[in-house]
Design a protein around this motif. Structure first.
Motif, PDB file in Angstrom:
ATOM      1  N   ALA A  43      -8.880  -5.433  17.081  1.00  0.00           N
ATOM      2  CA  ALA A  43      -8.385  -4.191  16.456  1.00  0.00           C
ATOM      3  C   ALA A  43      -7.118  -4.469  15.654  1.00  0.00           C
ATOM      4  CB  ALA A  43      -8.114  -3.140  17.536  1.00  0.00           C
ATOM      5  N   VAL A  44      -6.255  -5.331  16.182  1.00  0.00           N
ATOM      6  CA  VAL A  44      -5.018  -5.671  15.464  1.00  0.00           C
ATOM      7  C   VAL A  44      -5.353  -6.399  14.160  1.00  0.00           C
ATOM      8  CG1 VAL A  44      -2.909  -7.073  15.537  1.00  0.00           C
ATOM      9  CG2 VAL A  44      -3.596  -5.758  17.547  1.00  0.00           C
ATOM     10  N   ASN A  45      -6.257  -7.361  14.236  1.00  0.00           N
ATOM     11  CA  ASN A  45      -6.610  -8.136  13.034  1.00  0.00           C
ATOM     12  C   ASN A  45      -7.172  -7.245  11.924  1.00  0.00           C
ATOM     13  OD1 ASN A  45      -5.770 -10.531  14.192  1.00  0.00           O
ATOM     14  ND2 ASN A  45      -7.802 -11.050  14.970  1.00  0.00           N
ATOM     15  N   LYS A  46      -7.822  -6.165  12.321  1.00  0.00           N
ATOM     16  CA  LYS A  46      -8.397  -5.258  11.316  1.00  0.00           C
ATOM     17  C   LYS A  46      -7.280  -4.553  10.529  1.00  0.00           C
ATOM     18  CE  LYS A  46     -12.890  -4.262  13.271  1.00  0.00           C
ATOM     19  NZ  LYS A  46     -13.557  -3.476  14.279  1.00  0.00           N
ATOM     20  N   VAL A  47      -6.207  -4.174  11.215  1.00  0.00           N
ATOM     21  CA  VAL A  47      -5.153  -3.424  10.505  1.00  0.00           C
ATOM     22  C   VAL A  47      -4.141  -4.332   9.808  1.00  0.00           C
ATOM     23  CG1 VAL A  47      -5.377  -1.442  12.059  1.00  0.00           C
ATOM     24  CG2 VAL A  47      -3.553  -3.098  12.459  1.00  0.00           C
ATOM     25  N   THR A  48      -3.982  -5.554  10.301  1.00  0.00           N
ATOM     26  CA  THR A  48      -2.938  -6.399   9.700  1.00  0.00           C
ATOM     27  C   THR A  48      -3.313  -6.899   8.305  1.00  0.00           C
ATOM     28  OG1 THR A  48      -3.741  -8.271  11.045  1.00  0.00           O
ATOM     29  CG2 THR A  48      -1.758  -7.134  11.808  1.00  0.00           C
ATOM     30  N   ILE A  49      -4.586  -6.915   7.971  1.00  0.00           N
ATOM     31  CA  ILE A  49      -4.974  -7.350   6.609  1.00  0.00           C
ATOM     32  C   ILE A  49      -4.250  -6.460   5.592  1.00  0.00           C
ATOM     33  CG2 ILE A  49      -6.880  -7.542   4.953  1.00  0.00           C
ATOM     34  CD1 ILE A  49      -8.732  -8.009   7.403  1.00  0.00           C
ATOM     35  N   ASN A  50      -4.402  -5.163   5.759  1.00  0.00           N
ATOM     36  CA  ASN A  50      -3.778  -4.204   4.853  1.00  0.00           C
ATOM     37  C   ASN A  50      -2.254  -4.181   5.021  1.00  0.00           C
ATOM     38  OD1 ASN A  50      -3.350  -2.142   3.068  1.00  0.00           O
ATOM     39  ND2 ASN A  50      -4.271  -0.537   4.322  1.00  0.00           N
ATOM     40  N   LEU A  51      -1.805  -4.265   6.285  1.00  0.00           N
ATOM     41  CA  LEU A  51      -0.358  -4.204   6.542  1.00  0.00           C
ATOM     42  C   LEU A  51       0.372  -5.370   5.857  1.00  0.00           C
ATOM     43  CD1 LEU A  51       1.204  -3.408  10.025  1.00  0.00           C
ATOM     44  CD2 LEU A  51       2.284  -4.955   8.437  1.00  0.00           C
ATOM     45  N   ASP A  53      -0.636  -7.089   3.383  1.00  0.00           N
ATOM     46  CA  ASP A  53      -0.792  -6.949   1.945  1.00  0.00           C
ATOM     47  C   ASP A  53       0.316  -6.040   1.385  1.00  0.00           C
ATOM     48  OD1 ASP A  53      -2.297  -7.660  -0.240  1.00  0.00           O
ATOM     49  OD2 ASP A  53      -3.285  -5.692  -0.290  1.00  0.00           O
ATOM     50  N   GLN A  54       0.534  -4.924   2.062  1.00  0.00           N
ATOM     51  CA  GLN A  54       1.542  -3.962   1.588  1.00  0.00           C
ATOM     52  C   GLN A  54       2.970  -4.359   1.957  1.00  0.00           C
ATOM     53  OE1 GLN A  54       0.936   0.231   1.753  1.00  0.00           O
ATOM     54  NE2 GLN A  54      -1.245   0.052   2.180  1.00  0.00           N
ATOM     55  N   PHE A  59      11.641  -7.962   4.757  1.00  0.00           N
ATOM     56  CA  PHE A  59      12.405  -7.058   3.888  1.00  0.00           C
ATOM     57  C   PHE A  59      11.537  -5.880   3.423  1.00  0.00           C
ATOM     58  CE2 PHE A  59      14.359 -11.267   3.498  1.00  0.00           C
ATOM     59  CZ  PHE A  59      15.638 -10.965   3.965  1.00  0.00           C
ATOM     60  N   ALA A  60      10.290  -6.172   3.100  1.00  0.00           N
ATOM     61  CA  ALA A  60       9.384  -5.099   2.684  1.00  0.00           C
ATOM     62  C   ALA A  60       9.143  -4.136   3.849  1.00  0.00           C
ATOM     63  CB  ALA A  60       8.063  -5.696   2.205  1.00  0.00           C
ATOM     64  N   LEU A  61       8.951  -4.692   5.043  1.00  0.00           N
ATOM     65  CA  LEU A  61       8.690  -3.848   6.210  1.00  0.00           C
ATOM     66  C   LEU A  61       9.930  -3.020   6.580  1.00  0.00           C
ATOM     67  CD1 LEU A  61       6.555  -3.118   8.360  1.00  0.00           C
ATOM     68  CD2 LEU A  61       7.447  -4.978   9.779  1.00  0.00           C
ATOM     69  N   ALA A  62      11.105  -3.606   6.371  1.00  0.00           N
ATOM     70  CA  ALA A  62      12.345  -2.895   6.712  1.00  0.00           C
ATOM     71  C   ALA A  62      12.501  -1.615   5.894  1.00  0.00           C
ATOM     72  CB  ALA A  62      13.541  -3.818   6.494  1.00  0.00           C
ATOM     73  N   SER A  63      11.953  -1.610   4.694  1.00  0.00           N
ATOM     74  CA  SER A  63      12.100  -0.391   3.872  1.00  0.00           C
ATOM     75  C   SER A  63      10.773   0.369   3.760  1.00  0.00           C
ATOM     76  CB  SER A  63      12.645  -0.746   2.486  1.00  0.00           C
ATOM     77  OG  SER A  63      11.863  -1.751   1.913  1.00  0.00           O
ATOM     78  N   ALA A  64       9.894   0.134   4.735  1.00  0.00           N
ATOM     79  CA  ALA A  64       8.584   0.808   4.704  1.00  0.00           C
ATOM     80  C   ALA A  64       8.726   2.309   4.945  1.00  0.00           C
ATOM     81  CB  ALA A  64       7.681   0.205   5.782  1.00  0.00           C
ATOM     82  N   ASP A  65       7.824   3.053   4.349  1.00  0.00           N
ATOM     83  CA  ASP A  65       7.723   4.485   4.647  1.00  0.00           C
ATOM     84  C   ASP A  65       6.952   4.611   5.967  1.00  0.00           C
ATOM     85  OD1 ASP A  65       7.620   7.434   3.676  1.00  0.00           O
ATOM     86  OD2 ASP A  65       5.569   6.942   4.293  1.00  0.00           O
ATOM     87  N   ILE A  66       7.570   5.262   6.940  1.00  0.00           N
ATOM     88  CA  ILE A  66       6.962   5.271   8.283  1.00  0.00           C
ATOM     89  C   ILE A  66       5.597   5.970   8.301  1.00  0.00           C
ATOM     90  CG2 ILE A  66       8.139   7.355   9.129  1.00  0.00           C
ATOM     91  CD1 ILE A  66       8.348   5.620  11.854  1.00  0.00           C
ATOM     92  N   SER A  71      -0.225   5.368   8.893  1.00  0.00           N
ATOM     93  CA  SER A  71      -1.596   5.543   8.404  1.00  0.00           C
ATOM     94  C   SER A  71      -2.348   4.207   8.390  1.00  0.00           C
ATOM     95  CB  SER A  71      -1.610   6.190   7.013  1.00  0.00           C
ATOM     96  OG  SER A  71      -1.239   5.251   6.038  1.00  0.00           O
ATOM     97  N   ILE A  72      -1.619   3.112   8.214  1.00  0.00           N
ATOM     98  CA  ILE A  72      -2.268   1.784   8.207  1.00  0.00           C
ATOM     99  C   ILE A  72      -2.684   1.382   9.623  1.00  0.00           C
ATOM    100  CG2 ILE A  72      -1.877  -0.687   7.782  1.00  0.00           C
ATOM    101  CD1 ILE A  72       0.080   0.111   5.566  1.00  0.00           C
ATOM    102  N   ILE A  73      -1.842   1.735  10.620  1.00  0.00           N
ATOM    103  CA  ILE A  73      -2.115   1.234  11.977  1.00  0.00           C
ATOM    104  C   ILE A  73      -2.655   2.320  12.918  1.00  0.00           C
ATOM    105  CG2 ILE A  73      -0.339  -0.564  11.740  1.00  0.00           C
ATOM    106  CD1 ILE A  73       1.456   1.076  13.611  1.00  0.00           C
ATOM    107  N   LYS A  74      -3.076   3.435  12.366  1.00  0.00           N
ATOM    108  CA  LYS A  74      -3.425   4.580  13.226  1.00  0.00           C
ATOM    109  C   LYS A  74      -4.661   4.358  14.100  1.00  0.00           C
ATOM    110  CE  LYS A  74      -6.092   6.925   9.712  1.00  0.00           C
ATOM    111  NZ  LYS A  74      -6.081   7.875   8.635  1.00  0.00           N
ATOM    112  N   THR A  75      -5.442   3.308  13.833  1.00  0.00           N
ATOM    113  CA  THR A  75      -6.638   3.062  14.655  1.00  0.00           C
ATOM    114  C   THR A  75      -6.293   2.364  15.970  1.00  0.00           C
ATOM    115  OG1 THR A  75      -6.977   1.035  13.417  1.00  0.00           O
ATOM    116  CG2 THR A  75      -8.270   2.958  12.735  1.00  0.00           C
ATOM    117  N   ILE A  76      -5.059   1.923  16.113  1.00  0.00           N
ATOM    118  CA  ILE A  76      -4.725   1.243  17.371  1.00  0.00           C
ATOM    119  C   ILE A  76      -3.830   2.118  18.245  1.00  0.00           C
ATOM    120  CG2 ILE A  76      -4.973  -1.082  16.427  1.00  0.00           C
ATOM    121  CD1 ILE A  76      -1.980  -1.262  16.291  1.00  0.00           C
TER     122      ILE A  76
END
Ligand code: SF4
Length: 207
Positions: A43-51, A53-54, A59-66, A71-76
């Protein structure tokens, strides 16, 4: 059956035991490990592809819109908290550690969403440190194989395993115990009829 025989038998059963989370660097593994609590690696591997990527780095994650992250990880499971912790972790790593995941147990454990088990996994996988991360599979299997008594703490299981096996085996042992727990000695319906450890099994240790 002694410790070496147990280790060898596990290797025979699972010659390809290894980390099943997909990652390319310490940042990605840290994120994947944080997401993996009470969720399968698949389940984690399915969401991390998109995560990834974005948000390709800390640094990118630090300024992510929560909300976008949620919405990217809502399946877990526990995704509200995990999204909060991911951003908080990234902010600290970006501001205090130059964006780098540090090979230091105390520093890792001070980050939001990272406990002893996760820190051990990160240090073992990314930095080749000899550690044994005790997750739910390792704990269950260790008790059934007699490496700790009923109600033992996680740290006791970790220490007992480290005492019983050579340091050079810790990394492999961790993965072998996870695979044995994940694919054979299941929590509810273990495959006892085809288990090579029936003569030493202490299944009652978990009752
Ligand atoms: S006999 Fe059953 S419970 Fe015991 S270690 Fe084997 S699979 Fe697990």
């Amino acid at each position: 059956m002694n410790d070496d025989q147990i280790f060898n038998k596990l290797q025979e059963m699972f010659p390809n035991a290894q980390c099943e989370l997909n990652y390319k660097d310490p940042y990605q593994l840290t994120v994947a490990v944080m997401l993996s609590a009470q969720t399968t690696d698949i389940a984690v591997n399915k969401v991390t592809i998109n995560l990834f990527d974005q948000y390709p780095n800390v640094f990118a994650l630090a300024s992510a819109d929560i909300d976008n992250l949620k919405s990217i990880i809502k399946t877990i499971g526990l995704y509200h908290n995990k999204a909060k912790n991911l951003i908080a972790m990234a902010k600290i790593v970006a501001s205090k550690f130059d964006g780098k995941i540090i090979n230091d147990q105390e520093v890792l454990m001070s980050l939001p969403g990272i406990g002893r088990k996760s820190a051990n996994v990160i240090r073992s996988e990314c930095f080749n440190e000899a550690t044994i991360a005790v997750d739910t599979h390792v704990y269950r299997v260790a008790l059934r194989l007699g490496y700790a008594e009923k109600n033992a703490s996680l740290i006791t299981v970790e220490r007992n395993l480290m005492e019983r096996f050579d340091k050079g085996k810790w990394h492999s042992l961790h993965h072998l115990l996870i695979f044995f727990g994940r694919y054979h000695c299941h929590a509810k319906k273990p495959k006892c009829e085809s288990c090579p450890f029936t003569s030493i099994c202490k299944k009652d240790a978990l009752d």
